[in-house]
Scaffold this active site. Structure first.
Site, PDB file in Angstrom:
ATOM      1  CG  ASP A 124      -1.416   1.156   1.642  1.00 30.69           C
ATOM      2  OD1 ASP A 124      -2.375   1.889   0.765  1.00 30.69           O
ATOM      3  OD2 ASP A 124      -1.495   1.598   2.703  1.00 30.69           O
ATOM      4  CG  ASP A 126      -1.148   8.031   0.814  1.00 32.88           C
ATOM      5  OD1 ASP A 126      -0.629   9.098   0.981  1.00 32.88           O
ATOM      6  OD2 ASP A 126      -1.362   7.796  -0.320  1.00 32.88           O
ATOM      7  CG  ASP A 326      -1.830   2.658   6.356  1.00 38.24           C
ATOM      8  OD1 ASP A 326      -2.243   2.180   4.996  1.00 38.24           O
ATOM      9  OD2 ASP A 326      -2.044   3.696   7.038  1.00 38.24           O
TER      10      ASP A 326
END
Ligand SMILES: O=P(O)(O)OC[C@H]1O[C@H](O[C@H]2O[C@H](CO)[C@@H](O)[C@H](O)[C@H]2O)[C@H](O)[C@@H](O)[C@@H]1O
Length: 353
Positions: A124, A126, A326
């Protein structure tokens, strides 16, 4: 897991008129189809959605969702720098971390599990490769992180799976040896498959280095609608201080990180107001961001499957896919990881019988 016949068009699951939510069951168990009508209703889990009784119910449930998808800094940092037995650690959070221990703390175990296996790495952007910052346009990754990703990509096929537009995340990462999936997986630039099982809806293209690639954009028909909704969202939020609308090509982000908490509900209401006109779009939650996207049975998890298939790694027992993320939207990919693990164990068990 055969995706050959799948990628004609992910199903449109427009449930707005049904007042319920359908969750597509795992793609290993169902073929995709051109349109929703081609799907047997038995292929879906139907989860009744509680009908809100008043407008206030709608407002407060959206506000609650906005708050719960924006955990406090306190909770986020506890795992890393405080004594986990300290009394102020929230019990349910502690139970959660017990069930899902930090992968960083189990690195040796992961390395042991990986022995003799082909690793495929999915990252991922960001909050994973870059720190979370107030201005989404300034979410740069560090040079050290870039070097680490570049290094790992020399050894394992590596892909970035982001909610951002593919171009934007490529601009941030700037590494050409990777695969990129933007718009929560709705814009994938992946390898050209050498086998005969070409995806029907892939467009053969070239990347910035002139290398031949496959482009898969299952939401392309939504582009005019997304562009229209983008304009409306910019207009409707323009007087809310701190609100920011981001164009992610096949989806739109409405940020409220810099909005006074007292006005979060106004942001939510503004987005809901616009979405009333677009039953083929839906709302999901990220970190202090509302995300508007097509009602497609397509997400980061599907993008991972697609890339594994494109890399010829889907049906191999000796493959260890790793996904690092996250955010809530990464949960779709975690579910696929879990499923692939179960499938591999099941295959192994059967082959031993
Ligand atoms: O899938 P990701 O790569 O994690 O992208 C998800 C969203 O990330 C970005 O927003 C988040 O990070 C910003 C910069 O740190 C932060 O300001 C914001 O509050 C976060 O929600 C991005 O701007 C969104 O478009 C992505 O959908």
């Amino acid at each position: 897991m055969d995706l050959k016949s799948n990628h004609t068009s992910p199903v449109l699951t427009d449930t707005s008129s049904l007042n319920n939510t359908r969750l597509g069951i795992h793609s290993a168990l169902l073929p995709y189809a051109h349109n929703a009508s081609a799907f047997s209703p038995t292929l879906f889990l139907t989860i009744p959605r509680k009908r809100p009784s008043t407008l206030d119910d709608v407002r407060s449930s959206l506000f609650d969702a906005m708050k719960s998808s924006s955990p406090t800094h306190n909770i986020l940092t506890k795992e890393f720098n405080t004594d986990p037995t300290s009394s102020d650690v929230d019990i349910s959070y502690r139970n959660w971390t017990f069930k899902y221990p930090s992968a960083l703390a189990s690195f040796e175990q992961i390395a042991n599990n990986a022995k003799g296996k082909k690793i495929a790495l999915f990252l991922d952007y960001d909050g994973t490769l870059s720190p979370i910052v107030d201005n989404p346009d300034l979410a740069f990754m560090s040079n050290a992180m870039r070097a680490a990703v570049s290094n790992v990509a020399q050894y394992f096929p590596t892909a970035i799976i982001s909610g951002r537009s593919r171009d934007k995340v490529y601009e941030f990462v700037g590494l050409s040896d990777l695969y990129y999936a933007g718009s929560h997986g709705m814009d994938i630039m992946g390898p050209v498959r050498t086998s005969s099982s070409e995806y029907r809806n892939c467009i053969r293209s070239t990347d910035k280095q002139g290398k031949e690639v496959n482009l898969f954009q299952p939401a392309s028909e939504f582009l005019p609608m997304i562009e229209e909704v983008l304009e409306s969202l910019i207009e409707i939020t323009k007087d809310i201080p701190g609100a920011k609308v981001e164009n992610n090509k096949f989806c739109v982000s409405v940020h409220y990180r810099n909005v006074d908490e007292k006005s979060w509900a106004s942001v939510g209401q503004a987005v809901e107001e616009i979405l009333k006109e677009y039953p083929r779009l839906r709302l999901t939650h990220g970190r202090k961001v509302l995300e508007v996207r097509p009602i497609l049975d397509w997400h980061k998890g599907k993008a991972v499957e697609f890339l594994l298939e494109s890399l010829g790694l889907m049906d191999c027992e000796d493959v260890l896919p790793i996904y690092v993320g996250d955010d809530r939207t990464d949960e779709d990919a975690f579910k696929v990881m879990e499923f692939l693990k179960t499938l591999a164990m099941w295959k192994k068990k059967n082959s031993e019988l």
